[in-house]
Design a protein around this motif. Structure first.
Motif, mmCIF file in Angstrom:
data_model
loop_
_atom_site.group_PDB
_atom_site.id
_atom_site.type_symbol
_atom_site.label_atom_id
_atom_site.label_comp_id
_atom_site.label_asym_id
_atom_site.label_seq_id
_atom_site.Cartn_x
_atom_site.Cartn_y
_atom_site.Cartn_z
ATOM 1 N N LEU A 283 0.832 -1.199 0.000
ATOM 2 C CA LEU A 283 0.000 0.000 0.000
ATOM 3 C C LEU A 283 0.871 1.256 0.000
ATOM 4 N N THR A 284 1.988 1.214 0.709
ATOM 5 C CA THR A 284 2.917 2.345 0.707
ATOM 6 C C THR A 284 3.447 2.600 -0.695
ATOM 7 N N ILE A 285 3.790 1.517 -1.417
ATOM 8 C CA ILE A 285 4.287 1.659 -2.789
ATOM 9 C C ILE A 285 3.193 2.207 -3.706
ATOM 10 N N ARG B 106 -4.977 -6.305 -11.327
ATOM 11 C CA ARG B 106 -4.200 -7.325 -10.632
ATOM 12 C C ARG B 106 -2.805 -7.470 -11.262
ATOM 13 N N ARG B 107 -2.774 -7.472 -12.601
ATOM 14 C CA ARG B 107 -1.500 -7.642 -13.285
ATOM 15 C C ARG B 107 -0.592 -6.437 -13.065
ATOM 16 N N GLU B 108 -1.166 -5.229 -13.062
ATOM 17 C CA GLU B 108 -0.359 -4.031 -12.811
ATOM 18 C C GLU B 108 0.269 -4.084 -11.418
ATOM 19 N N LEU B 109 -0.477 -4.517 -10.425
ATOM 20 C CA LEU B 109 0.056 -4.611 -9.073
ATOM 21 C C LEU B 109 1.193 -5.625 -9.019
ATOM 22 N N HIS B 110 0.992 -6.750 -9.680
ATOM 23 C CA HIS B 110 2.032 -7.781 -9.682
ATOM 24 C C HIS B 110 3.310 -7.236 -10.326
ATOM 25 N N ARG B 111 3.153 -6.474 -11.408
ATOM 26 C CA ARG B 111 4.314 -5.940 -12.106
ATOM 27 C C ARG B 111 5.008 -4.855 -11.282
ATOM 28 N N ARG B 112 4.234 -3.969 -10.667
ATOM 29 C CA ARG B 112 4.813 -2.869 -9.890
ATOM 30 C C ARG B 112 5.449 -3.355 -8.582
ATOM 31 N N CYS B 113 4.951 -4.423 -8.031
ATOM 32 C CA CYS B 113 5.412 -4.896 -6.718
ATOM 33 C C CYS B 113 5.933 -6.332 -6.788
ATOM 34 N N HIS B 114 6.648 -6.641 -7.858
ATOM 35 C CA HIS B 114 7.070 -8.029 -8.044
ATOM 36 C C HIS B 114 8.064 -8.483 -6.978
ATOM 37 N N ARG B 115 8.815 -7.563 -6.405
ATOM 38 C CA ARG B 115 9.758 -7.959 -5.343
ATOM 39 C C ARG B 115 9.007 -8.340 -4.079
ATOM 40 N N GLN B 116 7.975 -7.590 -3.755
ATOM 41 C CA GLN B 116 7.185 -7.907 -2.564
ATOM 42 C C GLN B 116 6.217 -9.061 -2.828
#
Length: 525
Positions: free
Chosen positions: A443-445, A456-466
């Protein structure tokens, strides 16, 4: 003792939001991701005298770190100097040692090592000074022991060759006397004030060889790993439990020669990452023995993302003054064998009693210390230890000849308030659910990137490390939805709560924006 302040997101049924111009359903206030999150206060650097406060401030400014990191190291350094050599007697019959256990919890890349190196350097310098001074004595004792051993061997050989009963008895007596004389010559080892890490067994031997005193000050969390059972399923906790309390350790647990430690004094300062804290604090065996409750925790705010590229070094007069005073304190106390005892002035006694009564009241149901009683029960003693260390800092030349005054006692109460609030934050870190913690970071990111909607895919791509796996994405989306920070749309995408950027979802490994109090303290002149 000032209760730790809690900052809650208001739960007001009328407090709802909708984006400007939005005709969709109103938003309810979201539930904080870490429950009632604590916001630890900044380190009160003004409890230190100028020579120490300026050093902590200078190191914080140079490393662009929260002053709580250098400030806590400063307290540990004082403990390494005076631990085992000074005791505080608030009332007749109660003597409190001044050695302490501290832990600085900060994520990777938070510059723990540079702060550790700057603050502990004078201890290593004092250790070298003591070693240089004792080397001639070591050489002399080693030579005398070698001569005595050879004489004892010769006497044994003469006794073995004797055939006449009378001469054999005399030779045997001479051999025994020579062996006893050789054994009586002790060759001292090089003195040790500080080590970076040690197993419990090695630590015991080090303490036995150094007058019962030792300081472990490490910029890594290896000690926590060791105590949690890295090398043994049931590690020996005696040097920590008894080294903190000053209780004698039995002969059998010290060395093969049977040496004993009548009054051990161990100083510990660990700089560890939050994941190490969770493993240490969540260990039921350690908690059951009361080890985590002996620590004073500090959780410095992260400056990452807001650090200046070029920072001024610690002014040389400040660094030189710090090196000189810590070096002299460490060398002076190391030469003592028995601890000095300092008492409180009448006014300081009143401050102590008022603080102790407040602590006792906060331990009751509903009090700020009730949910951490295992730590709160030790707070009155910890406050006295801090008072003794601050007393030494303010009077480095003759603290052992002076009583502790009311100002130092009041400063110790303020410093204890700081550690009480940070212990509460440490508990929140220890008990935090892993998925909830990940959701908080995500959520911070999301808010930092200004995302108001996402798929869903955008979140996975933006936060792939987490969120390396699809299952991780699902779990985090479920948590954020359940807490009201996001909601689904008719198209299957997700909307972010309009107040997500305003309400920090909780404290943890990272801080989106450093509190102004931390920044100003770190960069003051």
């Amino acid at each position: 003792m000032t209760p730790a302040r809690l900052h809650l997101v208001a739960d007001d049924p009328h407090d709802t939001d909708a984006p400007p111009g939005d005709t969709g359903p109103l938003w309810d206030m979201p539930v904080p991701l870490t429950g009632a999150a604590t916001v630890p206060p900044p380190f009160p650097l003004d409890v230190f005298p100028r020579w120490l406060g300026d050093m902590a401030t200078g190191v914080a400014r140079f490393t662009a770190t929260d002053p709580a990191m250098a400030g806590t190291l400063a307290v540990a350094v004082l403990s390494a100097c005076a631990g085992g050599r000074l005791e505080v007697e608030p009332v007749p019959g109660w003597r409190e040692p001044v050695n302490i256990f501290t832990a600085v919890i900060a994520g990777p890349g938070e510059r723990k090592s540079p702060v550790h190196r700057a603050m502990t350097a004078p201890l290593f310098a004092a250790q070298s000074t003591l070693s240089d001074a004792i080397r001639p004595r070591i050489a002399e004792a080693a030579a005398l022991r070698d001569i005595a051993d050879r004489q004892a061997e010769q006497a044994k050989a003469q006794a073995a060759k004797a055939t006449d009963p009378g001469k054999r008895d005399d030779a045997t007596a001479d051999a025994v006397a020579a062996a006893i004389a050789a054994e009586a010559i002790t060759v001292p080892g090089l003195p040790k004030l500080i080590v970076d890490d040690a197993t419990p067994e090695v630590l015991i031997n080090l303490m036995a060889a150094n007058g019962g005193r030792m300081a472990i000050i490490s910029d890594e969390g290896g000690i926590f790993d060791t105590l949690a059972g890295r090398y043994s399923a049931s590690p020996n906790l005696d040097p920590y439990l008894k080294g903190h309390a000053g209780q004698p350790m039995s002969n059998e647990r010290i060395t093969r020669e049977g040496a004993s430690i009548e009054k051990p004094a161990l100083t510990v300062c660990v700089m560890a990452q939050p994941v190490v804290l969770r493993q240490f604090g969540g260990n039921a065996g350690l908690a059951g023995r009361g080890l985590p409750a002996r620590f004073l925790f500090a959780l410095p705010a992260s400056m990452a993302g807001y650090r200046p590229v070029d920072t001024p070094p610690v002014p040389e007069p400040v660094a030189a003054g710090y090196r000189s005073r810590v070096h002299d304190l460490a060398a002076t106390f190391a030469e003592w064998e028995d601890p000095a005892v300092v008492v409180l002035t009448e006014e300081a006694g009143k401050v102590r009693r008022a603080a102790a009564e407040q602590v006792e009241a906060e331990l009751r149901p509903g009090g700020s210390l009730h949910d951490m009683r295992e730590w709160g029960n030790k707070l009155a003693g910890a406050t006295l230890r801090l008072a003794g260390l601050l007393h030494v800092a303010h009077h480095p030349a003759d603290a052992w000849r002076r009583p502790i005054d009311a100002d130092r006692m009041a400063d110790a109460v303020r410093l204890a308030d700081f550690f009480a609030a940070h212990y509460r934050a440490a508990i929140a870190t220890i008990t935090a659910d892993a998925t909830t913690e990940t959701a908080r970071r995500v959520l911070t990111i999301v808010t930092a990137k200004g995302m108001t909607t996402f798929t869903r895919r955008e979140l996975h791509r933006r936060c792939h490390r987490q969120l390396p796996r699809a299952a991780d994405v699902t779990a985090v989306l479920d948590v954020l939805t359940a807490h009201g920070w996001i909601r689904t749309t008719d198209t299957g995408s997700y909307e972010v709560h309009p107040r997500a950027a305003d309400h920090n979802p909780g404290s943890g490994d990272t801080v989106t924006t450093p509190p102004s109090s931390h920044v100003s303290a770190a960069h003051s002149t």
